[in-house]
Motif scaffolding. Structure first.
Motif, PDB file in Angstrom:
ATOM      1  N   THR A 239      -9.345   3.003  -1.707  1.00 21.35           N
ATOM      2  CA  THR A 239      -8.067   2.357  -1.409  1.00 21.35           C
ATOM      3  C   THR A 239      -8.295   0.895  -1.052  1.00 21.35           C
ATOM      4  OG1 THR A 239      -7.088   4.437  -0.669  1.00 21.35           O
ATOM      5  CG2 THR A 239      -6.050   2.403   0.104  1.00 21.35           C
ATOM      6  N   PHE A 240      -9.311   0.622  -0.247  1.00 22.72           N
ATOM      7  CA  PHE A 240      -9.638  -0.766   0.102  1.00 22.72           C
ATOM      8  C   PHE A 240      -9.922  -1.571  -1.164  1.00 22.72           C
ATOM      9  CE2 PHE A 240      -9.627   0.522   4.344  1.00 22.72           C
ATOM     10  CZ  PHE A 240      -9.960  -0.509   5.196  1.00 22.72           C
ATOM     11  N   GLU A 241     -10.727  -0.994  -2.047  1.00 18.32           N
ATOM     12  CA  GLU A 241     -11.070  -1.705  -3.282  1.00 18.32           C
ATOM     13  C   GLU A 241      -9.837  -1.938  -4.139  1.00 18.32           C
ATOM     14  OE1 GLU A 241     -13.951  -1.478  -7.189  1.00 18.32           O
ATOM     15  OE2 GLU A 241     -14.394  -0.173  -5.479  1.00 18.32           O
ATOM     16  N   ARG A 242      -8.978  -0.945  -4.221  1.00 16.87           N
ATOM     17  CA  ARG A 242      -7.758  -1.085  -5.021  1.00 16.87           C
ATOM     18  C   ARG A 242      -6.879  -2.223  -4.482  1.00 16.87           C
ATOM     19  NH1 ARG A 242      -6.202   3.866  -4.672  1.00 16.87           N
ATOM     20  NH2 ARG A 242      -4.494   3.643  -3.212  1.00 16.87           N
ATOM     21  N   VAL A 243      -6.722  -2.295  -3.158  1.00 15.33           N
ATOM     22  CA  VAL A 243      -5.926  -3.368  -2.548  1.00 15.33           C
ATOM     23  C   VAL A 243      -6.592  -4.724  -2.790  1.00 15.33           C
ATOM     24  CG1 VAL A 243      -5.074  -4.326  -0.363  1.00 15.33           C
ATOM     25  CG2 VAL A 243      -4.863  -1.862  -0.824  1.00 15.33           C
ATOM     26  N   ALA A 244      -7.907  -4.796  -2.630  1.00 16.50           N
ATOM     27  CA  ALA A 244      -8.625  -6.056  -2.843  1.00 16.50           C
ATOM     28  C   ALA A 244      -8.491  -6.514  -4.298  1.00 16.50           C
ATOM     29  CB  ALA A 244     -10.091  -5.899  -2.460  1.00 16.50           C
ATOM     30  N   ARG A 245      -8.647  -5.589  -5.243  1.00 20.41           N
ATOM     31  CA  ARG A 245      -8.526  -5.964  -6.663  1.00 20.41           C
ATOM     32  C   ARG A 245      -7.102  -6.383  -7.009  1.00 20.41           C
ATOM     33  NH1 ARG A 245     -13.154  -5.749  -8.919  1.00 20.41           N
ATOM     34  NH2 ARG A 245     -14.748  -4.261  -8.271  1.00 20.41           N
ATOM     35  N   ALA A 246      -6.106  -5.739  -6.414  1.00 22.03           N
ATOM     36  CA  ALA A 246      -4.711  -6.140  -6.631  1.00 22.03           C
ATOM     37  C   ALA A 246      -4.480  -7.546  -6.082  1.00 22.03           C
ATOM     38  CB  ALA A 246      -3.766  -5.135  -5.978  1.00 22.03           C
ATOM     39  N   THR A 247      -5.123  -7.854  -4.962  1.00 20.33           N
ATOM     40  CA  THR A 247      -5.030  -9.204  -4.386  1.00 20.33           C
ATOM     41  C   THR A 247      -5.634 -10.225  -5.345  1.00 20.33           C
ATOM     42  OG1 THR A 247      -5.140  -8.332  -2.134  1.00 20.33           O
ATOM     43  CG2 THR A 247      -5.762 -10.649  -2.443  1.00 20.33           C
ATOM     44  N   ILE A 248      -6.784  -9.907  -5.893  1.00 16.35           N
ATOM     45  CA  ILE A 248      -7.443 -10.819  -6.833  1.00 16.35           C
ATOM     46  C   ILE A 248      -6.566 -11.048  -8.055  1.00 16.35           C
ATOM     47  CG2 ILE A 248      -9.422 -11.017  -8.411  1.00 16.35           C
ATOM     48  CD1 ILE A 248     -11.075  -9.572  -6.157  1.00 16.35           C
ATOM     49  N   GLU A 249      -5.902  -9.999  -8.526  1.00 12.97           N
ATOM     50  CA  GLU A 249      -5.024 -10.127  -9.697  1.00 12.97           C
ATOM     51  C   GLU A 249      -3.826 -11.031  -9.430  1.00 12.97           C
ATOM     52  OE1 GLU A 249      -5.448  -9.188 -12.899  1.00 12.97           O
ATOM     53  OE2 GLU A 249      -7.459  -8.733 -12.158  1.00 12.97           O
ATOM     54  N   LYS A 250      -3.438 -11.176  -8.161  1.00 16.59           N
ATOM     55  CA  LYS A 250      -2.308 -12.039  -7.789  1.00 16.59           C
ATOM     56  C   LYS A 250      -2.710 -13.503  -7.638  1.00 16.59           C
ATOM     57  CE  LYS A 250       0.158  -8.474  -5.202  1.00 16.59           C
ATOM     58  NZ  LYS A 250       0.612  -8.106  -3.844  1.00 16.59           N
ATOM     59  N   LEU A 251      -4.020 -13.770  -7.634  1.00 17.97           N
ATOM     60  CA  LEU A 251      -4.462 -15.158  -7.496  1.00 17.97           C
ATOM     61  C   LEU A 251      -3.962 -15.989  -8.674  1.00 17.97           C
ATOM     62  CD1 LEU A 251      -8.183 -14.617  -6.441  1.00 17.97           C
ATOM     63  CD2 LEU A 251      -6.355 -15.547  -5.007  1.00 17.97           C
TER      64      LEU A 251
ATOM     65  N   MET B  41       0.852  -1.166   0.000  1.00 16.41           N
ATOM     66  CA  MET B  41       0.000   0.000   0.000  1.00 16.41           C
ATOM     67  C   MET B  41       0.894   1.223   0.000  1.00 16.41           C
ATOM     68  SD  MET B  41      -2.869   1.181   2.744  1.00 16.41           S
ATOM     69  CE  MET B  41      -3.747  -0.319   2.529  1.00 16.41           C
ATOM     70  N   ASP B  42       0.516   2.203  -0.741  1.00 16.49           N
ATOM     71  CA  ASP B  42       1.241   3.454  -0.840  1.00 16.49           C
ATOM     72  C   ASP B  42       1.158   4.180   0.494  1.00 16.49           C
ATOM     73  OD1 ASP B  42       2.026   6.053  -1.308  1.00 16.49           O
ATOM     74  OD2 ASP B  42       1.038   6.176  -3.259  1.00 16.49           O
ATOM     75  N   GLY B  43       2.280   4.576   1.048  1.00 17.57           N
ATOM     76  CA  GLY B  43       2.320   5.263   2.326  1.00 17.57           C
ATOM     77  C   GLY B  43       1.495   6.536   2.329  1.00 17.57           C
ATOM     78  N   GLN B  44       1.303   7.160   1.179  1.00 15.93           N
ATOM     79  CA  GLN B  44       0.500   8.374   1.087  1.00 15.93           C
ATOM     80  C   GLN B  44      -0.933   8.123   1.547  1.00 15.93           C
ATOM     81  OE1 GLN B  44       2.426  10.778   1.094  1.00 15.93           O
ATOM     82  NE2 GLN B  44       2.121  11.829  -0.827  1.00 15.93           N
ATOM     83  N   ASP B  45      -1.417   6.905   1.365  1.00 16.61           N
ATOM     84  CA  ASP B  45      -2.786   6.593   1.757  1.00 16.61           C
ATOM     85  C   ASP B  45      -2.972   6.662   3.276  1.00 16.61           C
ATOM     86  OD1 ASP B  45      -3.579   6.104  -0.861  1.00 16.61           O
ATOM     87  OD2 ASP B  45      -3.025   3.992  -0.739  1.00 16.61           O
ATOM     88  N   LEU B  46      -1.881   6.622   4.010  1.00 18.73           N
ATOM     89  CA  LEU B  46      -1.978   6.529   5.457  1.00 18.73           C
ATOM     90  C   LEU B  46      -1.730   7.860   6.154  1.00 18.73           C
ATOM     91  CD1 LEU B  46      -0.172   3.133   5.967  1.00 18.73           C
ATOM     92  CD2 LEU B  46      -2.610   3.575   5.788  1.00 18.73           C
ATOM     93  N   ILE B  47      -1.540   8.919   5.403  1.00 17.13           N
ATOM     94  CA  ILE B  47      -1.251  10.204   6.013  1.00 17.13           C
ATOM     95  C   ILE B  47      -2.554  10.955   6.256  1.00 17.13           C
ATOM     96  CG2 ILE B  47      -0.140  12.432   5.665  1.00 17.13           C
ATOM     97  CD1 ILE B  47       2.003  10.961   4.066  1.00 17.13           C
ATOM     98  N   GLY B  48      -2.796  11.336   7.508  1.00 14.12           N
ATOM     99  CA  GLY B  48      -3.898  12.227   7.825  1.00 14.12           C
ATOM    100  C   GLY B  48      -5.225  11.560   8.146  1.00 14.12           C
ATOM    101  N   GLU B  49      -5.601  10.534   7.448  1.00 14.85           N
ATOM    102  CA  GLU B  49      -6.894   9.919   7.705  1.00 14.85           C
ATOM    103  C   GLU B  49      -6.855   8.453   7.295  1.00 14.85           C
ATOM    104  OE1 GLU B  49      -9.528  11.074   3.868  1.00 14.85           O
ATOM    105  OE2 GLU B  49      -9.061  12.714   5.219  1.00 14.85           O
ATOM    106  N   ALA B  50      -7.844   7.722   7.737  1.00  8.21           N
ATOM    107  CA  ALA B  50      -7.922   6.296   7.405  1.00  8.21           C
ATOM    108  C   ALA B  50      -8.080   6.134   5.898  1.00  8.21           C
ATOM    109  CB  ALA B  50      -9.104   5.658   8.129  1.00  8.21           C
ATOM    110  N   PRO B  51      -7.508   5.081   5.349  1.00 11.58           N
ATOM    111  CA  PRO B  51      -7.637   4.835   3.911  1.00 11.58           C
ATOM    112  C   PRO B  51      -9.102   4.777   3.474  1.00 11.58           C
ATOM    113  CG  PRO B  51      -5.981   3.411   4.858  1.00 11.58           C
ATOM    114  CD  PRO B  51      -6.669   4.094   6.005  1.00 11.58           C
TER     115      PRO B  51
ATOM    116  N   HIS C 170     -18.396  -8.675   0.161  1.00 12.29           N
ATOM    117  CA  HIS C 170     -18.484  -7.421   0.896  1.00 12.29           C
ATOM    118  C   HIS C 170     -17.276  -7.315   1.814  1.00 12.29           C
ATOM    119  CE1 HIS C 170     -22.798  -6.551   0.030  1.00 12.29           C
ATOM    120  NE2 HIS C 170     -22.776  -7.847  -0.223  1.00 12.29           N
ATOM    121  N   LEU C 171     -16.611  -6.186   1.772  1.00  9.12           N
ATOM    122  CA  LEU C 171     -15.551  -5.863   2.729  1.00  9.12           C
ATOM    123  C   LEU C 171     -16.081  -4.726   3.592  1.00  9.12           C
ATOM    124  CD1 LEU C 171     -12.427  -5.805   0.380  1.00  9.12           C
ATOM    125  CD2 LEU C 171     -13.307  -7.717   1.743  1.00  9.12           C
ATOM    126  N   TYR C 172     -16.014  -4.903   4.904  1.00  7.79           N
ATOM    127  CA  TYR C 172     -16.552  -3.908   5.821  1.00  7.79           C
ATOM    128  C   TYR C 172     -15.395  -3.092   6.399  1.00  7.79           C
ATOM    129  CZ  TYR C 172     -20.680  -6.666   5.090  1.00  7.79           C
ATOM    130  OH  TYR C 172     -21.738  -7.332   4.502  1.00  7.79           O
TER     131      TYR C 172
END
Length: 136
Positions: A15-27, A1-11, A87-89
């Motif tokens: 960002t969650f969707e981007r990480v989840a889709r990147a995970t799916i692409e690695k399957l 995850m890009d460190g910029q996503d963690l500055i100032g506020e929760a992702p 669903h990701l909560y």
């Protein structure tokens, strides 16, 4: 995850969707080929009806959910069914992240793979093996 996503506020949900889709692409390709029209949804919390249906009292106790029928239970004769959904909560995942100290991208990947595992009807051991297969 890009460190910029963690500055100032929760992702963000994006960002969650981007990480989840990147995970799916690695399957492995044999898994990706059978995901079909599965829909990925990032929500803040599970709704009250979902929580009641699962006998879960607090919305932070549910990080993800698969809605659908596992591949092995589907029939070619079914028609008109809604697409399977993962669903990701977000708030529950963020709470677990704070409690455990696990990297957030690893936690999002874990929940995503766990729910994909339900799509395939996998055991917990198989889900862990699949998670190991996509780990960096």
């Amino acid at each position: 995850m890009d460190g910029q996503d963690l500055i100032g506020e929760a992702p963000s949900p994006d960002t969650f969707e981007r990480v989840a889709r990147a995970t799916i692409e690695k399957l492995p390709a044999e898994f990706r080929a059978h995901l079909g029209e599965i829909v990925l949804i990032v929500e803040e919390f599970a709704d009250d009806e979902t929580l009641r249906g699962l006998n879960i009292e607090h919305p932070l106790d549910l990080t993800g959910l698969y809605h659908g029928r596992p591949i092995g239970e589907k029939s070619v004769f079914e028609s008109g069914a809604t697409p399977d959904r993962i669903h990701l909560y977000r708030q529950a995942i963020l709470a677990e992240w704070c409690e455990t100290g696990v990297r957030l991208d690893d936690l999002i990947a874990h929940v995503t793979i766990h729910e994909i595992g339900h799509h395939f009807g996998l055991s917990d051991d198989d889900m862990h093996a699949l998670e190991d297969a996509v780990a960096d």
